[in-house]
Scaffold this motif. Structure first.
Motif, PDB file in Angstrom:
ATOM      1  N   THR A  82      59.195  37.812  56.858  1.00  0.00           N
ATOM      2  CA  THR A  82      57.864  38.146  56.356  1.00  0.00           C
ATOM      3  C   THR A  82      57.663  37.493  54.999  1.00  0.00           C
ATOM      4  O   THR A  82      58.474  37.665  54.090  1.00  0.00           O
ATOM      5  N   PHE A  83      56.565  36.751  54.904  1.00  0.00           N
ATOM      6  CA  PHE A  83      56.171  36.075  53.672  1.00  0.00           C
ATOM      7  C   PHE A  83      54.815  36.629  53.250  1.00  0.00           C
ATOM      8  O   PHE A  83      53.989  36.957  54.099  1.00  0.00           O
ATOM      9  N   GLU A  84      54.579  36.705  51.941  1.00  0.00           N
ATOM     10  CA  GLU A  84      53.289  37.147  51.420  1.00  0.00           C
ATOM     11  C   GLU A  84      52.681  36.044  50.566  1.00  0.00           C
ATOM     12  O   GLU A  84      53.405  35.341  49.849  1.00  0.00           O
ATOM     13  N   ALA A  85      51.351  35.935  50.655  1.00  0.00           N
ATOM     14  CA  ALA A  85      50.651  34.902  49.896  1.00  0.00           C
ATOM     15  C   ALA A  85      50.861  35.121  48.403  1.00  0.00           C
ATOM     16  O   ALA A  85      50.760  36.244  47.898  1.00  0.00           O
ATOM     17  N   GLU A  86      51.180  34.017  47.732  1.00  0.00           N
ATOM     18  CA  GLU A  86      51.349  33.996  46.285  1.00  0.00           C
ATOM     19  C   GLU A  86      50.770  32.685  45.805  1.00  0.00           C
ATOM     20  O   GLU A  86      51.407  31.646  45.936  1.00  0.00           O
ATOM     21  N   GLY A  87      49.551  32.726  45.306  1.00  0.00           N
ATOM     22  CA  GLY A  87      48.897  31.478  44.903  1.00  0.00           C
ATOM     23  C   GLY A  87      48.609  30.619  46.114  1.00  0.00           C
ATOM     24  O   GLY A  87      48.003  31.079  47.068  1.00  0.00           O
ATOM     25  N   ASP A  88      49.106  29.378  46.104  1.00  0.00           N
ATOM     26  CA  ASP A  88      48.814  28.461  47.202  1.00  0.00           C
ATOM     27  C   ASP A  88      49.963  28.367  48.218  1.00  0.00           C
ATOM     28  O   ASP A  88      50.053  27.414  48.977  1.00  0.00           O
ATOM     29  N   SER A  89      50.857  29.379  48.219  1.00  0.00           N
ATOM     30  CA  SER A  89      51.969  29.355  49.167  1.00  0.00           C
ATOM     31  C   SER A  89      52.331  30.781  49.577  1.00  0.00           C
ATOM     32  O   SER A  89      51.684  31.741  49.161  1.00  0.00           O
ATOM     33  N   MET A  98      68.935  34.089  50.440  1.00  0.00           N
ATOM     34  CA  MET A  98      68.477  32.919  49.696  1.00  0.00           C
ATOM     35  C   MET A  98      66.955  32.958  49.590  1.00  0.00           C
ATOM     36  O   MET A  98      66.285  33.479  50.472  1.00  0.00           O
ATOM     37  N   PRO A  99      66.426  32.433  48.493  1.00  0.00           N
ATOM     38  CA  PRO A  99      64.970  32.407  48.343  1.00  0.00           C
ATOM     39  C   PRO A  99      64.341  31.366  49.265  1.00  0.00           C
ATOM     40  O   PRO A  99      64.939  30.319  49.537  1.00  0.00           O
ATOM     41  N   MET A 100      63.151  31.683  49.766  1.00  0.00           N
ATOM     42  CA  MET A 100      62.395  30.762  50.625  1.00  0.00           C
ATOM     43  C   MET A 100      60.917  30.858  50.285  1.00  0.00           C
ATOM     44  O   MET A 100      60.444  31.890  49.820  1.00  0.00           O
ATOM     45  N   ARG A 101      60.218  29.790  50.587  1.00  0.00           N
ATOM     46  CA  ARG A 101      58.772  29.714  50.387  1.00  0.00           C
ATOM     47  C   ARG A 101      58.208  28.784  51.450  1.00  0.00           C
ATOM     48  O   ARG A 101      58.860  27.822  51.840  1.00  0.00           O
ATOM     49  N   ILE A 102      57.003  29.082  51.906  1.00  0.00           N
ATOM     50  CA  ILE A 102      56.304  28.217  52.853  1.00  0.00           C
ATOM     51  C   ILE A 102      54.963  27.840  52.237  1.00  0.00           C
ATOM     52  O   ILE A 102      54.230  28.700  51.753  1.00  0.00           O
TER      53      ILE A 102
END
Length: 137
Positions: A82-89, A98-102
């Motif tokens: 599960t990822f949450e919107a943070e700015g433009d990602s 480990m940290p991840m971003r999409i």
């Protein structure tokens, strides 16, 4: 550009493009964007001449209580992330060690960008894979 659910609803269709990654090398990608009851479904596949089908991903983009959420299942991991919107990602909210971003964007009139960022714990995030695709008409 901040992603919006409405932009993805208007962008349904099939996208084809090329990408590259630190581990994967060059690849061809296809993303199918479909309306869903709770938002938009995204089906992503990446292929290379060397590896064949090297990545599959199924995701649901939906509105959460604090903004957009991206729930994704990838062929390389056993659980849904599960990822949450943070700015433009989208920033990973689950603890997987480990940290991840999409970075997932649709750009008018018919482009889609999908990039995965990750790093070992304690190291800065690095873009590991990026697809730039165009909607097939």
């Amino acid at each position: 550009m901040v992603p919006s659910l409405e932009a993805f609803r208007r962008a349904t269709g099939v996208y084809w493009g090329t990408g590259s990654g630190i581990e994967s090398g060059r690849f061809v990608g296809r993303v199918r964007v479909e309306p869903a009851v709770a938002g938009v479904q995204l089906h992503y596949e990446a292929w290379s001449e060397r590896e064949g089908l090297q990545h599959r991903e199924q995701a649901l983009l939906s509105e959460g209580p604090d903004g957009l959420r991206l729930h994704t299942a990838v062929s390389e991991m056993p659980e849904v992330l599960t990822f949450e919107a943070e700015g433009d990602s989208f920033a990973l909210r689950d603890d997987v060690g480990m940290p991840m971003r999409i970075v997932l964007l649709v750009a008018p009139p018919d482009r889609l960008h999908w990039a995965w960022w990750w790093s070992p714990p304690g190291e800065p995030l690095v873009e590991r894979s990026k697809l730039v695709a165009r909607r097939a008409h």
